[in-house]
Design an enzyme around this catalytic site. Structure first.
Site, short mmCIF file in Angstrom:
data_model
loop_
_atom_site.label_atom_id
_atom_site.label_comp_id
_atom_site.label_asym_id
_atom_site.label_seq_id
_atom_site.Cartn_x
_atom_site.Cartn_y
_atom_site.Cartn_z
N ARG A 41 0.85 -1.19 0.00
CA ARG A 41 0.00 0.00 0.00
C ARG A 41 0.89 1.24 0.00
O ARG A 41 2.00 1.22 0.53
CB ARG A 41 -0.88 0.03 1.26
CG ARG A 41 -2.05 -0.95 1.21
CD ARG A 41 -3.13 -0.54 0.22
NE ARG A 41 -4.25 -1.46 0.20
CZ ARG A 41 -4.43 -2.42 -0.72
NH1 ARG A 41 -3.57 -2.59 -1.70
NH2 ARG A 41 -5.50 -3.20 -0.66
N HIS A 100 -1.67 1.16 -9.62
CA HIS A 100 -2.34 0.17 -8.75
C HIS A 100 -3.01 -0.93 -9.59
O HIS A 100 -4.23 -1.16 -9.50
CB HIS A 100 -3.38 0.86 -7.85
CG HIS A 100 -3.71 0.05 -6.63
ND1 HIS A 100 -4.03 0.58 -5.41
CD2 HIS A 100 -3.75 -1.30 -6.45
CE1 HIS A 100 -4.28 -0.38 -4.54
NE2 HIS A 100 -4.12 -1.54 -5.15
P1 NDP Z 1 -2.11 -11.80 4.37
O1 NDP Z 1 -2.98 -11.23 5.44
O2 NDP Z 1 -2.36 -13.19 3.91
O3 NDP Z 1 -0.58 -11.73 4.81
C1 NDP Z 1 -0.03 -10.68 5.52
C2 NDP Z 1 1.42 -11.00 5.86
O4 NDP Z 1 2.03 -9.86 6.42
C3 NDP Z 1 1.56 -12.14 6.85
O5 NDP Z 1 2.67 -12.95 6.54
C4 NDP Z 1 1.81 -11.40 8.18
O6 NDP Z 1 2.58 -12.16 9.12
C5 NDP Z 1 2.62 -10.23 7.68
N1 NDP Z 1 2.51 -9.09 8.61
C6 NDP Z 1 1.43 -8.37 8.95
N2 NDP Z 1 1.75 -7.42 9.85
C7 NDP Z 1 3.07 -7.56 10.08
C8 NDP Z 1 3.99 -6.88 10.94
N3 NDP Z 1 3.62 -5.87 11.72
N4 NDP Z 1 5.26 -7.30 10.93
C9 NDP Z 1 5.66 -8.34 10.15
N5 NDP Z 1 4.84 -9.02 9.33
C10 NDP Z 1 3.56 -8.63 9.30
O7 NDP Z 1 -2.20 -10.78 3.13
P2 NDP Z 1 -2.07 -11.08 1.55
O8 NDP Z 1 -0.79 -11.79 1.30
O9 NDP Z 1 -3.32 -11.69 1.03
O10 NDP Z 1 -2.02 -9.58 0.99
C11 NDP Z 1 -1.05 -8.67 1.44
C12 NDP Z 1 -1.33 -7.27 0.94
O11 NDP Z 1 -1.02 -7.12 -0.45
C13 NDP Z 1 -2.80 -6.79 1.01
O12 NDP Z 1 -3.16 -6.42 2.32
C14 NDP Z 1 -2.79 -5.61 0.07
O13 NDP Z 1 -2.44 -4.44 0.77
C15 NDP Z 1 -1.66 -5.96 -0.93
N6 NDP Z 1 -2.21 -6.20 -2.28
C16 NDP Z 1 -1.91 -5.32 -3.30
C17 NDP Z 1 -2.40 -5.51 -4.56
C18 NDP Z 1 -2.03 -4.61 -5.70
O14 NDP Z 1 -2.61 -4.71 -6.80
N7 NDP Z 1 -1.06 -3.74 -5.54
C19 NDP Z 1 -3.28 -6.65 -4.88
C20 NDP Z 1 -3.50 -7.54 -3.77
C21 NDP Z 1 -2.99 -7.31 -2.51
P3 NDP Z 1 2.02 -13.52 9.77
O15 NDP Z 1 1.95 -14.51 8.61
O16 NDP Z 1 3.02 -13.91 10.75
O17 NDP Z 1 0.66 -13.20 10.32
#
Ligand code: NDP
Length: 308
Positions: A223, A271
């Site tokens: 983001r 995006h």
């Molecule tokens: P998930 O919720 O499946 O995964 C999130 C990951 O981030 C997890 O591994 C989590 O760790 C980690 N995480 C969250 N907070 C922290 C933190 N504070 N410190 C360290 N690690 C952290 O999300 P997705 O993979 O499905 O999607 C990720 C993001 O990609 C979406 O939220 C969106 O913003 C972005 N996106 C962008 C798109 C675009 O077109 N540009 C399209 C689709 C998505 P843990 O596994 O340990 O919980």
């Protein structure tokens, strides 16, 4: 009982058409033309306006039309309202393809040759090979883990960072704030696929860039608010960061007077890294709608406490 679609800045027609065709006994309406807001129990939303939830006193579920849910949380949600999101194979694959394109363009200097061609210059430049390149993926969730594994399969050296430690074949896993510096150090590409939460906002900042090796390439597909724009401009200026590939921005569309437009080390896409395909995700949305009706657990429900 009805479904309301609230989309801002996104095409709605085929969502309404396809959902109506599947859920024949349910009214599927598009905001603001909602015949009776009190009937709405299920909302499908993308960047809804502030206060949206207050217009639907009987809403039980908000289904994000994408993987992220940050765009839903500018308005406080009543405690009983549940939030779900999209997890989809096509979304993961498209994200991998986008990131791969950025990596290969950079490794093989394709944009430099475009410029050379414009000037009719024959100007060979050193390229990088996959076996010598390390990629760090920030966020090893549904999308990040898929991307990391794909890069491993291609022969890249891969590191990953997440909240909890992971066991992913071929991926050196780091977790928590204390291991972030180690995760980004000595790497050629940093790919941000974190969700936007209170903890991750502004995470791509000067302090983190100070941990990068010189000439690291930053790819941000998470983001826009993960990035502190001014810190990136300074890091590019001082060659701490070699190039930045940005798909998401603090303000979208990016204002015409933003310095990124003029920066020849910044490569931007509007995006589009990975866009939800209606046909591919319809089933999981219908499924959640029926689960809500049956008061069963929802698929891909998020933790509002964690923010993802
Ligand atoms: P998930 O919720 O499946 O995964 C999130 C990951 O981030 C997890 O591994 C989590 O760790 C980690 N995480 C969250 N907070 C922290 C933190 N504070 N410190 C360290 N690690 C952290 O999300 P997705 O993979 O499905 O999607 C990720 C993001 O990609 C979406 O939220 C969106 O913003 C972005 N996106 C962008 C798109 C675009 O077109 N540009 C399209 C689709 C998505 P843990 O596994 O340990 O919980």
């Amino acid at each position: 009982m009805s479904i309301a679609i609230i989309f801002n800045n996104r095409k709605i027609e085929d969502w309404q058409e396809k959902l109506s065709a599947q859920l024949t006994n349910t009214k599927v309406e598009v905001y603001p033309e909602i015949s009776n807001p009190e009937d709405v129990e299920f909302i499908i939303a993308w960047k809804p306006h502030k206060g949206y939830i207050n217009e639907f006193p009987n809403a039980k579920v908000i289904q994000s039309a994408g993987a992220g849910i940050d765009h839903l949380l500018h308005t406080k949600l009543p405690e009983h309202v549940k939030v779900t999101r999209i997890v989809d194979e096509e979304l993961k694959q498209d994200m991998f393809e986008h990131v791969l394109a950025c990596v290969m363009i950079s490794m093989k200097n394709m944009y430099k040759y475009s410029k050379s061609q414009e000037n009719k210059e024959w100007k060979p430049v050193n390229y990088q090979s996959i076996k010598d390149v390390t990629i760090t993926v920030l966020g090893l969730g549904k999308i990040g883990q898929f991307v990391a594994e794909k890069f491993v399969n291609l022969g890249f050296k891969v590191k990953g960072w997440s909240n909890s430690e992971k066991q992913i074949e071929g991926v050196k896993s780091f977790s928590g704030e204390l291991e972030l510096a180690e995760a980004v150090n000595g790497t050629d590409f940093i790919v941000n696929i974190l969700p936007l939460t209170n903890e991750t906002k502004g995470i791509l900042n000067k302090n983190l860039f100070d941990e990068f090796s010189a000439n690291t390439v930053l790819i941000n597909v998470g983001r826009g608010a993960h990035l502190v724009d001014e810190d990136l401009i300074d890091a590019l200026q001082s060659n701490q960061i070699k190039e930045a590939y940005l798909d998401v921005f603090n303000e979208e569309p990016l204002p015409v007077d933003h310095p990124f437009w003029e920066n020849d080390k910044v490569f931007m896409t509007p995006h589009v890294a990975s866009i939800t395909n209606t046909s591919s995700v319809l089933l999981q949305i219908e499924d959640n709608y029926y689960k809500m009706k049956q008061k069963a657990g929802l698929t891909n429900e998020v933790s509002l406490e964690k923010g993802y």
